[in-house]
Design an enzyme around this catalytic site. Structure first.
Site, PDB file in Angstrom:
ATOM      1  N   LYS A   1      -4.549   9.677  -1.310  1.00  9.27           N
ATOM      2  CA  LYS A   1      -3.681  10.288  -0.052  1.00  9.27           C
ATOM      3  C   LYS A   1      -3.549   8.825   1.036  1.00  9.27           C
ATOM      4  O   LYS A   1      -4.363   8.099   0.906  1.00  9.27           O
ATOM      5  CB  LYS A   1      -4.731  10.983   0.832  1.00  9.27           C
ATOM      6  CG  LYS A   1      -4.043  10.998   2.545  1.00  9.27           C
ATOM      7  CD  LYS A   1      -5.235  12.039   3.296  1.00  9.27           C
ATOM      8  CE  LYS A   1      -4.536  12.066   4.703  1.00  9.27           C
ATOM      9  NZ  LYS A   1      -5.298  12.375   5.497  1.00  9.27           N
TER      10      LYS A   1
ATOM     11  N   LYS B   1      -8.686   7.328   0.166  1.00  8.11           N
ATOM     12  CA  LYS B   1      -7.622   7.562   1.324  1.00  8.11           C
ATOM     13  C   LYS B   1      -7.422   6.295   1.939  1.00  8.11           C
ATOM     14  O   LYS B   1      -8.403   5.505   2.533  1.00  8.11           O
ATOM     15  CB  LYS B   1      -8.640   8.459   2.297  1.00  8.11           C
ATOM     16  CG  LYS B   1      -7.812   8.710   3.568  1.00  8.11           C
ATOM     17  CD  LYS B   1      -8.393   9.649   4.396  1.00  8.11           C
ATOM     18  CE  LYS B   1      -7.905   9.839   5.823  1.00  8.11           C
ATOM     19  NZ  LYS B   1      -8.364  10.930   6.645  1.00  8.11           N
TER      20      LYS B   1
HETATM   21  C1  PBG Z   1      -8.454  13.224   9.444  1.00  8.70           C
HETATM   22  C2  PBG Z   1      -7.260  13.621   8.672  1.00  8.70           C
HETATM   23  C3  PBG Z   1      -6.150  12.741   8.726  1.00  8.70           C
HETATM   24  C4  PBG Z   1      -5.160  13.260   7.941  1.00  8.70           C
HETATM   25  C5  PBG Z   1      -5.753  14.317   7.268  1.00  8.70           C
HETATM   26  N1  PBG Z   1      -6.933  14.411   7.746  1.00  8.70           N
HETATM   27  C6  PBG Z   1      -5.770  11.447   9.825  1.00  8.70           C
HETATM   28  C7  PBG Z   1      -6.275  10.390   9.718  1.00  8.70           C
HETATM   29  O1  PBG Z   1      -7.198  10.191   8.989  1.00  8.70           O
HETATM   30  O2  PBG Z   1      -5.997   9.607  10.652  1.00  8.70           O
HETATM   31  C8  PBG Z   1      -3.673  12.818   7.828  1.00  8.70           C
HETATM   32  C9  PBG Z   1      -2.775  13.769   7.245  1.00  8.70           C
HETATM   33  C10 PBG Z   1      -1.284  13.618   7.429  1.00  8.70           C
HETATM   34  O3  PBG Z   1      -0.752  12.691   7.974  1.00  8.70           O
HETATM   35  O4  PBG Z   1      -0.650  14.611   7.137  1.00  8.70           O
HETATM   36  N2  PBG Z   1      -9.322  12.117   9.190  1.00  8.70           N
END
Ligand code: PBG
Length: 328
Positions: A251, A198
């Site tokens: 992601k 991520k």
């Molecule tokens: C929680 C999380 C996030 C997303 C999914 N789970 C935000 C982040 O990490 O700031 C992002 C999903 C999206 O942008 O659609 N940590």
């Protein structure tokens, strides 16, 4: 006699193109729809997210309505995000058995036992400071004390009926902690879908409005990955599998298709990808302006992610595609 390759021979007709197509068309079984459920007195609360046209913060009753309609068109899986009424530095509402996600899970699993309900496990929507873990006074996210809170959160989701938990916090050791916690609680059969790779991405911008989870100070670069790195992603994924992850995830999806391909070629585990809020917002914005053929671009963006090697795709387009019959 031709001295050159005639690739066009196999592109001449729709039938020939279908016969030689390498990637199976997207299907309902590939897709997971995210929902934002909000704790509110207003039973019929439903608020469109500014930068995500067509996506809403929903009260539990509205969520039920919306999911009901989607299930009728073939929706197979959802991932839930919660917006609690109260936030505090310890994210207490994240692991409250009566918290908003726990309630929403019960509601959905009661009505649709066969709907796969995945929960995002993270603290950022529940902490007053908006970070994904507990903070030191000078604003550093503490890794190990956060693990215990994440584990309690995951166990409470599964107690409520969640089929899969998906930790998205990027703390080190979280998969081992969650696996041990779930097993201790008797949930040896509950899979973990790890947001393994991520990135600290600007593509999450609209999500932070949707989930009300913008960090009040600083950013997430000290726990999410640097966008320039890919070898590090292999290490993250390998560690997650060793710790007991059942699914890997990359992601965002579109801008990181090289990472999806590499993980797909390297590991024999189901691989998910998350087409995030910013990817959705850009397509919607261009579509609304008439600058692109929106439906065609949606389909192509998702096919690209699938072709790169993702077996499961989390996408905000899921509901719309099912409703329009573009995916079955
Ligand atoms: C929680 C999380 C996030 C997303 C999914 N789970 C935000 C982040 O990490 O700031 C992002 C999903 C999206 O942008 O659609 N940590």
């Amino acid at each position: 006699m031709d001295t050159f390759y005639r690739g066009r021979r196999l592109r001449r007709t729709p039938e020939l193109r279908a016969l030689v197509r390498e990637t199976a068309p997207l299907s309902a079984a590939d897709l997971i729809m995210p929902y934002f459920v909000i704790e509110t007195e207003d039973t019929h609360f439903r608020k469109e997210i500014g930068a995500m046209p067509g996506q809403y913060q929903l009260s539990p009753a509205e969520l039920e309505k919306q999911v009901g309609a989607a299930v009728d068109t073939g929706l197979a899986a959802v991932i839930l995000f919660g917006l609690p009424a109260r936030k505090d530095p310890q994210a207490s509402e994240a692991y409250n058995p009566e918290g908003i996600v726990q309630k929403a899970v019960r509601l959905l699993k009661d009505r649709w036992p066969h709907l796969l309900v995945i929960t995002d496990v993270c603290l950022c929507e529940y902490t007053s400071h908006g970070h994904c873990g507990v903070l030191t006074p000078d604003g550093e996210v503490l890794n190990d004390p956060t693990l215990d809170l994440l584990t309690r959160t995951a166990v409470s989701h599964v107690e409520a009926g969640a089929d899969i938990v998906a930790p998205s916090d990027m703390m080190d050791g979280r998969i081992a902690a969650l696996r041990a916690g779930l097993d201790r609680a008797g949930f040896t059969q509950t899979p973990i879908m790890s947001y393994s790779v991520k990135y600290a991405s600007a593509f999450y911008g609209p999500f932070r409005e949707a989930a009300d989870s913008t960090p009040q100070c600083g950013d997430r670069k000290a726990y999410q990955m640097d966008p320039g790195n890919v070898r590090e992603g292999l290490r993250e994924a390998a560690a997650d599998l060793e710790e007991g992850a059942d699914f890997l995830m990359v992601k965002p999806a579109g801008p990181y298709q090289d990472v999806i391909r590499l993980l797909a070629d390297t590991f024999d585990a189901p691989l998910a990808a998350y087409q995030v809020s910013g990817e959705y917002a850009m397509i919607k914005a261009a579509g609304r302006n008439g600058w692109i053929n929106e439906e065609a671009v949606i389909m192509e963006s998702l096919l690209g992610i699938k072709r790169a090697g993702a077996g499961q795709i989390i996408s905000y387009f899921t509901e719309e595609l099912l409703k329009k019959g573009l995916v079955k």
